[in-house]
Design a protein around this motif. Structure first.
Motif, PDB file in Angstrom:
ATOM      1  N   ASN A   1     -36.471 -51.743 -34.410  1.00 44.76           N
ATOM      2  CA  ASN A   1     -35.613 -50.947 -35.292  1.00 44.76           C
ATOM      3  C   ASN A   1     -34.137 -51.250 -35.047  1.00 44.76           C
ATOM      4  O   ASN A   1     -33.273 -50.402 -35.248  1.00 44.76           O
ATOM      5  CB  ASN A   1     -35.888 -49.458 -35.117  1.00 44.76           C
ATOM      6  N   LEU A   2     -33.854 -52.493 -34.610  1.00 42.73           N
ATOM      7  CA  LEU A   2     -32.475 -52.883 -34.320  1.00 42.73           C
ATOM      8  C   LEU A   2     -31.616 -52.868 -35.584  1.00 42.73           C
ATOM      9  O   LEU A   2     -32.068 -53.213 -36.675  1.00 42.73           O
ATOM     10  CB  LEU A   2     -32.447 -54.286 -33.718  1.00 42.73           C
ATOM     11  N   ASP A   3     -30.363 -52.471 -35.419  1.00 42.89           N
ATOM     12  CA  ASP A   3     -29.381 -52.604 -36.497  1.00 42.89           C
ATOM     13  C   ASP A   3     -29.021 -54.080 -36.663  1.00 42.89           C
ATOM     14  O   ASP A   3     -29.466 -54.934 -35.890  1.00 42.89           O
ATOM     15  CB  ASP A   3     -28.131 -51.797 -36.157  1.00 42.89           C
ATOM     16  N   PHE A   4     -28.204 -54.378 -37.667  1.00 39.69           N
ATOM     17  CA  PHE A   4     -27.833 -55.770 -37.951  1.00 39.69           C
ATOM     18  C   PHE A   4     -26.398 -56.050 -37.511  1.00 39.69           C
ATOM     19  O   PHE A   4     -25.480 -55.279 -37.788  1.00 39.69           O
ATOM     20  CB  PHE A   4     -27.990 -56.050 -39.443  1.00 39.69           C
TER      21      PHE A   4
ATOM     22  N   SER B   1     -29.600 -56.274 -27.159  1.00 41.15           N
ATOM     23  CA  SER B   1     -30.183 -54.955 -26.919  1.00 41.15           C
ATOM     24  C   SER B   1     -29.984 -53.975 -28.074  1.00 41.15           C
ATOM     25  O   SER B   1     -30.713 -52.986 -28.180  1.00 41.15           O
ATOM     26  CB  SER B   1     -29.595 -54.344 -25.643  1.00 41.15           C
ATOM     27  N   ASP B   2     -29.009 -54.247 -28.950  1.00 41.89           N
ATOM     28  CA  ASP B   2     -28.732 -53.259 -30.002  1.00 41.89           C
ATOM     29  C   ASP B   2     -28.605 -53.845 -31.400  1.00 41.89           C
ATOM     30  O   ASP B   2     -28.235 -53.132 -32.334  1.00 41.89           O
ATOM     31  CB  ASP B   2     -27.470 -52.453 -29.671  1.00 41.89           C
ATOM     32  N   SER B   3     -28.890 -55.147 -31.584  1.00 38.41           N
ATOM     33  CA  SER B   3     -28.720 -55.706 -32.929  1.00 38.41           C
ATOM     34  C   SER B   3     -29.608 -56.918 -33.166  1.00 38.41           C
ATOM     35  O   SER B   3     -30.098 -57.550 -32.226  1.00 38.41           O
ATOM     36  CB  SER B   3     -27.254 -56.072 -33.183  1.00 38.41           C
TER      37      SER B   3
ATOM     38  N   ALA C   1     -34.713 -38.533 -46.586  1.00 38.76           N
ATOM     39  CA  ALA C   1     -33.386 -38.494 -45.969  1.00 38.76           C
ATOM     40  C   ALA C   1     -32.374 -39.268 -46.812  1.00 38.76           C
ATOM     41  O   ALA C   1     -32.725 -40.180 -47.570  1.00 38.76           O
ATOM     42  CB  ALA C   1     -33.460 -39.084 -44.565  1.00 38.76           C
ATOM     43  N   ASP C   2     -31.129 -38.903 -46.693  1.00 37.46           N
ATOM     44  CA  ASP C   2     -30.027 -39.601 -47.347  1.00 37.46           C
ATOM     45  C   ASP C   2     -29.696 -40.833 -46.516  1.00 37.46           C
ATOM     46  O   ASP C   2     -29.061 -40.735 -45.457  1.00 37.46           O
ATOM     47  CB  ASP C   2     -28.817 -38.664 -47.447  1.00 37.46           C
ATOM     48  N   LEU C   3     -30.127 -41.993 -46.962  1.00 34.87           N
ATOM     49  CA  LEU C   3     -29.908 -43.230 -46.222  1.00 34.87           C
ATOM     50  C   LEU C   3     -28.501 -43.764 -46.502  1.00 34.87           C
ATOM     51  O   LEU C   3     -28.106 -43.893 -47.662  1.00 34.87           O
ATOM     52  CB  LEU C   3     -30.947 -44.281 -46.616  1.00 34.87           C
ATOM     53  N   GLU C   4     -27.783 -44.053 -45.439  1.00 38.01           N
ATOM     54  CA  GLU C   4     -26.409 -44.539 -45.582  1.00 38.01           C
ATOM     55  C   GLU C   4     -26.135 -45.651 -44.583  1.00 38.01           C
ATOM     56  O   GLU C   4     -26.659 -45.641 -43.459  1.00 38.01           O
ATOM     57  CB  GLU C   4     -25.402 -43.402 -45.341  1.00 38.01           C
ATOM     58  N   VAL C   5     -25.314 -46.616 -44.995  1.00 37.48           N
ATOM     59  CA  VAL C   5     -24.858 -47.649 -44.069  1.00 37.48           C
ATOM     60  C   VAL C   5     -23.605 -47.151 -43.355  1.00 37.48           C
ATOM     61  O   VAL C   5     -22.828 -46.362 -43.896  1.00 37.48           O
ATOM     62  CB  VAL C   5     -24.562 -48.969 -44.806  1.00 37.48           C
ATOM     63  N   ASN C   6     -23.406 -47.614 -42.122  1.00 38.62           N
ATOM     64  CA  ASN C   6     -22.173 -47.316 -41.397  1.00 38.62           C
ATOM     65  C   ASN C   6     -21.769 -48.558 -40.613  1.00 38.62           C
ATOM     66  O   ASN C   6     -22.423 -49.608 -40.714  1.00 38.62           O
ATOM     67  CB  ASN C   6     -22.326 -46.077 -40.506  1.00 38.62           C
TER      68      ASN C   6
ATOM     69  N   ASN D   1     -29.270 -43.962 -40.796  1.00 43.15           N
ATOM     70  CA  ASN D   1     -28.150 -44.889 -40.970  1.00 43.15           C
ATOM     71  C   ASN D   1     -28.525 -46.259 -40.433  1.00 43.15           C
ATOM     72  O   ASN D   1     -29.337 -46.378 -39.523  1.00 43.15           O
ATOM     73  CB  ASN D   1     -26.902 -44.403 -40.228  1.00 43.15           C
ATOM     74  N   ILE D   2     -27.893 -47.296 -40.986  1.00 42.34           N
ATOM     75  CA  ILE D   2     -28.014 -48.664 -40.460  1.00 42.34           C
ATOM     76  C   ILE D   2     -26.654 -49.325 -40.565  1.00 42.34           C
ATOM     77  O   ILE D   2     -25.900 -49.109 -41.512  1.00 42.34           O
ATOM     78  CB  ILE D   2     -29.091 -49.468 -41.218  1.00 42.34           C
ATOM     79  N   GLY D   3     -26.325 -50.121 -39.572  1.00 46.23           N
ATOM     80  CA  GLY D   3     -25.091 -50.878 -39.555  1.00 46.23           C
ATOM     81  C   GLY D   3     -25.393 -52.339 -39.264  1.00 46.23           C
ATOM     82  O   GLY D   3     -26.548 -52.713 -39.095  1.00 46.23           O
ATOM     83  N   LYS D   4     -24.342 -53.146 -39.180  1.00 49.56           N
ATOM     84  CA  LYS D   4     -22.974 -52.783 -39.435  1.00 49.56           C
ATOM     85  C   LYS D   4     -22.609 -53.141 -40.869  1.00 49.56           C
ATOM     86  O   LYS D   4     -22.818 -54.273 -41.296  1.00 49.56           O
ATOM     87  CB  LYS D   4     -22.052 -53.543 -38.504  1.00 49.56           C
ATOM     88  N   VAL D   5     -21.998 -52.209 -41.566  1.00 51.46           N
ATOM     89  CA  VAL D   5     -21.699 -52.452 -42.959  1.00 51.46           C
ATOM     90  C   VAL D   5     -20.687 -53.580 -43.133  1.00 51.46           C
ATOM     91  O   VAL D   5     -20.784 -54.372 -44.086  1.00 51.46           O
ATOM     92  CB  VAL D   5     -21.219 -51.162 -43.649  1.00 51.46           C
ATOM     93  N   SER D   6     -19.728 -53.710 -42.221  1.00 54.75           N
ATOM     94  CA  SER D   6     -18.739 -54.783 -42.354  1.00 54.75           C
ATOM     95  C   SER D   6     -19.401 -56.153 -42.249  1.00 54.75           C
ATOM     96  O   SER D   6     -19.038 -57.089 -42.978  1.00 54.75           O
ATOM     97  CB  SER D   6     -17.649 -54.639 -41.290  1.00 54.75           C
TER      98      SER D   6
END
Length: 394
Positions: free
Chosen positions: A279-282, A299-301, A330-335, A345-350
């Motif tokens: 379930n790592l973020d990007f 470890s985190d992406s 749930a209200d899914l949002e990028v951050n 939430n999932i990041g990184k939006v930038s």
């Protein structure tokens, strides 16, 4: 001795005046039938569905249209859970939902095995030429006694060899002049009209949406890029399974129909690679990943291979627009964070915005969007059709 006029009157009395006669029979011009024969109809240019609806004269005519479902009553056409192979509905648009704009085609036994939707649900969305008598069916404009049905070939949206589709016309009506939150809200309204699949149904969908364009027996795994047999799906080592690009723990929706079964973000992937992503973020960076050339993780992406970075970003942006907390999920949002855990939430939006810009939609991604729209969910990923909307909304 009877004259030609007497013969014609006798034929009319027998109800067979429509039979064509030849110059040899009467020594001069032929008597023309008011309705074309099957052979004449097959040679004629096909009618549109709209024309066929207005031509309910029992004449045998070819009609070109998209298969949009199975009629089960005068005003009811189903797009899933097909009860039998007895009929199909045609329309001039693959996204048509108004039964008033559909032609109901009765399938004789000889055509059911090939064109019935219970036996072949993948025919949904295909463009075909059907020939038969234009006559009411289910007390609705229709075609009876169809003599032939054939896919048109080059316009079949399920053919991997087709050119990339163009913008889908009226699908995005109402978005003109909008930007930011207003555009996001309008797109949510548009793409929320969809067919929801079961989790088991996702297997069949992915075998279609992610088909290898060079080998119709295989699918392409999203992160690794490996071509693997469609039949190799499962949960064992070296099988492929259903990867949730928006990790299902980010919002805790699991495999529930809706976000948990939405094939706009579900992709085939090797079981081991799927587990490595977890379930790592990007984000950019990290070490090499076994069995996934070009991928990296820490470890985190997670960082996918370059060829699908934009694909991943646009799937994430789709999910953030489609699921906004108004439909029991749930209200899914990028951050712009990693380590989002079970938050929706999932990041990184930038980074995702950068990936979307650097890797624009290609033919595989465009075809996938089209197949989901025409055959499976009947909604689209707007960021594949309009990648410029990423910057406007996010």
């Amino acid at each position: 001795m009877r004259t030609r006029s007497t013969i014609k009157r006798s034929l009319a009395t027998l109800g067979v005046l429509a039979l064509a006669t030849t110059p040899a029979a009467f020594g001069q011009g032929a008597y023309a039938s008011p309705h074309p024969t099957v052979a004449q109809a097959a040679a004629a240019a096909p009618l549109t569905v709209a024309q066929a609806i207005g031509t309910q004269t029992s004449a045998v005519q070819p009609v070109r249209g998209y298969i949009v479902g199975q009629p089960t009553a005068t005003t009811t056409v189903v797009r899933s859970g097909f009860p039998n192979d007895y009929a199909i509905a045609l329309a001039d648009s693959p996204s048509e939902t108004s039964t008033a704009k559909m032609l109901y085609v009765q399938l004789p036994s000889a055509l059911r095995a090939a064109w019935g939707l219970k036996s072949h649900p993948g025919n949904l969305g295909k463009q075909v030429d059907a020939t038969g008598a234009l006559s009411a069916y289910f007390s609705h404009p229709g075609m009876k006694d169809a003599s032939s049905i054939a896919a048109t070939g080059s316009t079949d949206p399920g053919d991997p060899g087709d050119p990339p589709p163009s913008d889908p016309g009226s699908y995005y009506d109402g978005t003109g002049g909008l930007s930011g939150a207003a555009l996001k809200a309008k797109l949510h309204e548009i793409i929320s009209k969809q067919t929801v699949l079961s989790y088991d149904g996702v297997w069949d969908a992915l075998k279609d949406t992610d088909q290898d364009p060079n080998n119709s027996n295989n699918v392409i795994e999203v992160y690794s890029g490996t071509s693997t047999p469609k039949s190799n799906n499962g949960g064992g080592v070296d099988n492929w399974n259903r990867e949730h690009v928006w990790a299902k723990s980010h919002g805790d929706f699991g495999t529930t129909p809706g976000p948990g079964t939405d094939v706009h973000h579900l992709r085939p992937e090797d079981v081991s690679v799927n587990a490595d992503r977890g379930n790592l973020d990007f984000d950019n960076g990290g070490g090499a990943v076994d069995q996934c050339p070009g991928c990296a993780s820490d470890s985190d992406s997670w960082q996918p291979r370059d060829a699908v970075k934009g694909d991943v970003a646009r799937m994430i942006f789709y999910m953030a627009v489609r699921y906004d907390g108004t439909d029991a999920f749930a209200d899914l949002e990028v951050n712009d964070k990693v380590n989002n855990g079970t938050a929706p939430n999932i990041g990184k939006v930038s980074v995702l915005k950068q990936w979307s810009q650097e890797d624009p939609p290609d033919a595989f991604e465009q075809r996938r969007n089209e197949v989901i729209f025409t055959t499976w969910q009947h909604n689209r990923n707007p960021f594949i059709d309009h990648p410029e909307w990423v910057a406007s909304i996010f």
